[in-house]
Design a protein around this motif. Structure first.
Motif, PDB file in Angstrom:
ATOM      1  N   THR A  83     -31.596  59.205  25.396  1.00  0.00           N
ATOM      2  CA  THR A  83     -31.337  59.141  26.626  1.00  0.00           C
ATOM      3  C   THR A  83     -32.155  58.238  27.243  1.00  0.00           C
ATOM      4  N   ASN A  84     -33.229  58.203  26.697  1.00  0.00           N
ATOM      5  CA  ASN A  84     -34.292  56.771  27.025  1.00  0.00           C
ATOM      6  C   ASN A  84     -34.091  55.944  27.073  1.00  0.00           C
ATOM      7  N   ALA A  85     -33.251  55.137  25.665  1.00  0.00           N
ATOM      8  CA  ALA A  85     -33.046  54.603  24.951  1.00  0.00           C
ATOM      9  C   ALA A  85     -32.492  53.736  25.998  1.00  0.00           C
ATOM     10  N   ILE A  86     -31.027  54.226  26.425  1.00  0.00           N
ATOM     11  CA  ILE A  86     -29.995  54.070  27.543  1.00  0.00           C
ATOM     12  C   ILE A  86     -30.284  53.879  28.872  1.00  0.00           C
ATOM     13  N   ARG A  87     -31.186  54.849  29.200  1.00  0.00           N
ATOM     14  CA  ARG A  87     -31.813  54.469  30.956  1.00  0.00           C
ATOM     15  C   ARG A  87     -32.686  53.692  30.924  1.00  0.00           C
ATOM     16  N   HIS A  88     -33.460  52.807  29.401  1.00  0.00           N
ATOM     17  CA  HIS A  88     -34.896  52.173  30.274  1.00  0.00           C
ATOM     18  C   HIS A  88     -35.186  51.120  29.145  1.00  0.00           C
ATOM     19  N   THR A  89     -34.127  50.507  28.766  1.00  0.00           N
ATOM     20  CA  THR A  89     -33.494  49.541  27.774  1.00  0.00           C
ATOM     21  C   THR A  89     -32.074  48.802  27.585  1.00  0.00           C
ATOM     22  N   ALA A  90     -32.311  48.029  27.364  1.00  0.00           N
ATOM     23  CA  ALA A  90     -30.745  46.302  26.804  1.00  0.00           C
ATOM     24  C   ALA A  90     -29.602  47.928  26.323  1.00  0.00           C
ATOM     25  N   SER A  91     -30.648  48.777  25.530  1.00  0.00           N
ATOM     26  CA  SER A  91     -29.090  49.650  25.021  1.00  0.00           C
ATOM     27  C   SER A  91     -27.949  49.862  26.196  1.00  0.00           C
ATOM     28  N   GLY A  92     -29.035  50.619  27.065  1.00  0.00           N
ATOM     29  CA  GLY A  92     -27.847  51.126  28.164  1.00  0.00           C
ATOM     30  C   GLY A  92     -27.008  49.829  29.130  1.00  0.00           C
ATOM     31  N   ASP A  93     -26.748  48.663  28.170  1.00  0.00           N
ATOM     32  CA  ASP A  93     -26.313  47.129  29.088  1.00  0.00           C
ATOM     33  C   ASP A  93     -25.348  47.240  28.549  1.00  0.00           C
ATOM     34  N   PRO A  94     -23.719  47.011  28.915  1.00  0.00           N
ATOM     35  CA  PRO A  94     -22.701  46.734  28.349  1.00  0.00           C
ATOM     36  C   PRO A  94     -22.501  46.375  27.126  1.00  0.00           C
ATOM     37  N   GLY A  95     -22.100  46.794  25.710  1.00  0.00           N
ATOM     38  CA  GLY A  95     -22.058  46.731  24.542  1.00  0.00           C
ATOM     39  C   GLY A  95     -23.224  47.105  23.843  1.00  0.00           C
ATOM     40  N   GLY A  96     -24.176  47.324  24.295  1.00  0.00           N
ATOM     41  CA  GLY A  96     -25.425  47.765  24.149  1.00  0.00           C
ATOM     42  C   GLY A  96     -25.669  49.261  23.072  1.00  0.00           C
ATOM     43  N   THR A  97     -26.008  49.301  22.167  1.00  0.00           N
ATOM     44  CA  THR A  97     -25.780  50.330  21.527  1.00  0.00           C
ATOM     45  C   THR A  97     -27.352  50.681  20.739  1.00  0.00           C
ATOM     46  N   VAL A  98     -27.448  52.100  19.782  1.00  0.00           N
ATOM     47  CA  VAL A  98     -28.619  52.755  19.433  1.00  0.00           C
ATOM     48  C   VAL A  98     -28.550  52.876  17.872  1.00  0.00           C
ATOM     49  N   ARG A  99     -29.662  52.476  17.694  1.00  0.00           N
ATOM     50  CA  ARG A  99     -29.695  53.239  16.151  1.00  0.00           C
ATOM     51  C   ARG A  99     -30.224  54.308  16.050  1.00  0.00           C
ATOM     52  N   VAL A 100     -30.205  55.373  15.337  1.00  0.00           N
ATOM     53  CA  VAL A 100     -30.253  56.238  14.601  1.00  0.00           C
ATOM     54  C   VAL A 100     -30.553  56.563  13.266  1.00  0.00           C
ATOM     55  N   THR A 101     -31.521  57.614  12.743  1.00  0.00           N
ATOM     56  CA  THR A 101     -31.904  57.138  11.405  1.00  0.00           C
ATOM     57  C   THR A 101     -32.698  58.730  11.671  1.00  0.00           C
ATOM     58  N   VAL A 102     -31.884  59.771  10.383  1.00  0.00           N
ATOM     59  CA  VAL A 102     -32.313  60.739  10.614  1.00  0.00           C
ATOM     60  C   VAL A 102     -33.154  60.383   8.159  1.00  0.00           C
ATOM     61  N   ARG A 103     -34.257  60.846   7.819  1.00  0.00           N
ATOM     62  CA  ARG A 103     -34.286  61.483   6.583  1.00  0.00           C
ATOM     63  C   ARG A 103     -35.687  62.234   6.556  1.00  0.00           C
ATOM     64  N   THR A 104     -35.656  63.508   5.581  1.00  0.00           N
ATOM     65  CA  THR A 104     -36.337  63.819   4.865  1.00  0.00           C
ATOM     66  C   THR A 104     -37.381  63.238   3.558  1.00  0.00           C
ATOM     67  N   GLU A 105     -38.823  63.575   3.872  1.00  0.00           N
ATOM     68  CA  GLU A 105     -39.717  63.319   3.093  1.00  0.00           C
ATOM     69  C   GLU A 105     -40.785  64.067   1.991  1.00  0.00           C
ATOM     70  N   GLY A 106     -40.001  63.565   1.308  1.00  0.00           N
ATOM     71  CA  GLY A 106     -41.158  64.522  -0.171  1.00  0.00           C
ATOM     72  C   GLY A 106     -40.278  65.129  -0.935  1.00  0.00           C
ATOM     73  N   ASP A 107     -40.260  66.201  -1.882  1.00  0.00           N
ATOM     74  CA  ASP A 107     -39.658  66.630  -2.844  1.00  0.00           C
ATOM     75  C   ASP A 107     -40.607  67.663  -3.381  1.00  0.00           C
ATOM     76  N   PRO A 108     -39.922  69.011  -3.042  1.00  0.00           N
ATOM     77  CA  PRO A 108     -39.193  69.509  -2.153  1.00  0.00           C
ATOM     78  C   PRO A 108     -38.945  68.680  -0.413  1.00  0.00           C
ATOM     79  N   PRO A 109     -38.598  68.987   0.429  1.00  0.00           N
ATOM     80  CA  PRO A 109     -38.944  68.426   1.637  1.00  0.00           C
ATOM     81  C   PRO A 109     -39.960  68.722   2.132  1.00  0.00           C
ATOM     82  N   SER A 110     -40.713  67.833   2.806  1.00  0.00           N
ATOM     83  CA  SER A 110     -41.619  68.300   4.137  1.00  0.00           C
ATOM     84  C   SER A 110     -41.940  67.911   4.902  1.00  0.00           C
ATOM     85  N   LEU A 111     -41.178  67.361   5.450  1.00  0.00           N
ATOM     86  CA  LEU A 111     -40.918  66.419   6.746  1.00  0.00           C
ATOM     87  C   LEU A 111     -40.042  66.135   7.219  1.00  0.00           C
TER      88      LEU A 111
END
Length: 166
Positions: A52-80
């Motif tokens: 919501t912050n990205a589309i409200r406060h940046t050009a991501s919310g302009d027509p044709g704008g985008t937001v990239r989302v990444t999710v990943r774990t870190e560690g083995d076994p994952p700790s974060l």
């Protein structure tokens, strides 16, 4: 589910910069982190706030704008578990601002997103999207001036304390 059954996660997706896409991003995150029920609600809340912050406060919310989302774990076994939201930079008419996790006045109708993020996460921060941070896992269109990646980490082990813990 035992911690050993929790495999690594590494995924990136680009969404249209629209309010409707916020719900899609939330559902996508939820589907990826099913093995981590202890942080699922907090991660969904945070992705909603940052998207919501990205589309409200940046050009991501302009027509044709985008937001990239990444999710990943870190560690083995994952700790974060780390979430990243990358916007398309500031709008030309909006002055440059620093992101702060401050509690707004009680009567404010908005402005609690980063405060909430700081309370429910292990750590958070931001860096220029074209700077020293991680490189995107998929191509995105060229960023406008000031594109930022905001990241949030959630502890997946009980021995790691949350940032807001006493």
């Amino acid at each position: 589910m035992s911690d050993d059954a929790r495999g690594p996660i590494q995924a990136t997706r680009t969404f249209p910069g629209t309010a409707e896409s916020c719900g899609q991003a939330r559902s996508w995150i939820r589907s990826l982190i099913l093995p981590y029920p202890e942080i699922r609600d907090s991660a969904e809340l945070v992705i909603s706030e940052l998207f919501t912050n990205a589309i409200r406060h940046t050009a991501s919310g302009d027509p044709g704008g985008t937001v990239r989302v990444t999710v990943r774990t870190e560690g083995d076994p994952p700790s974060l578990l780390r979430l990243e939201v990358t916007d398309e930079g500031r709008r030309n008419h909006v002055p440059r601002q620093v992101s702060r996790a401050m509690l707004p006045p009680e009567d404010a109708q908005s402005g609690r997103g980063l405060f909430i993020t700081s309370v429910v996460s292990y750590a958070w921060g931001c860096f220029p999207a074209d700077g020293d941070g991680p490189r995107p896992a998929e191509p995105v269109r060229e960023h406008r001036d000031g594109a930022m990646t905001t990241w949030v980490e959630f502890a997946l082990r009980q021995e790691m304390e949350m940032a807001g813990s006493p």
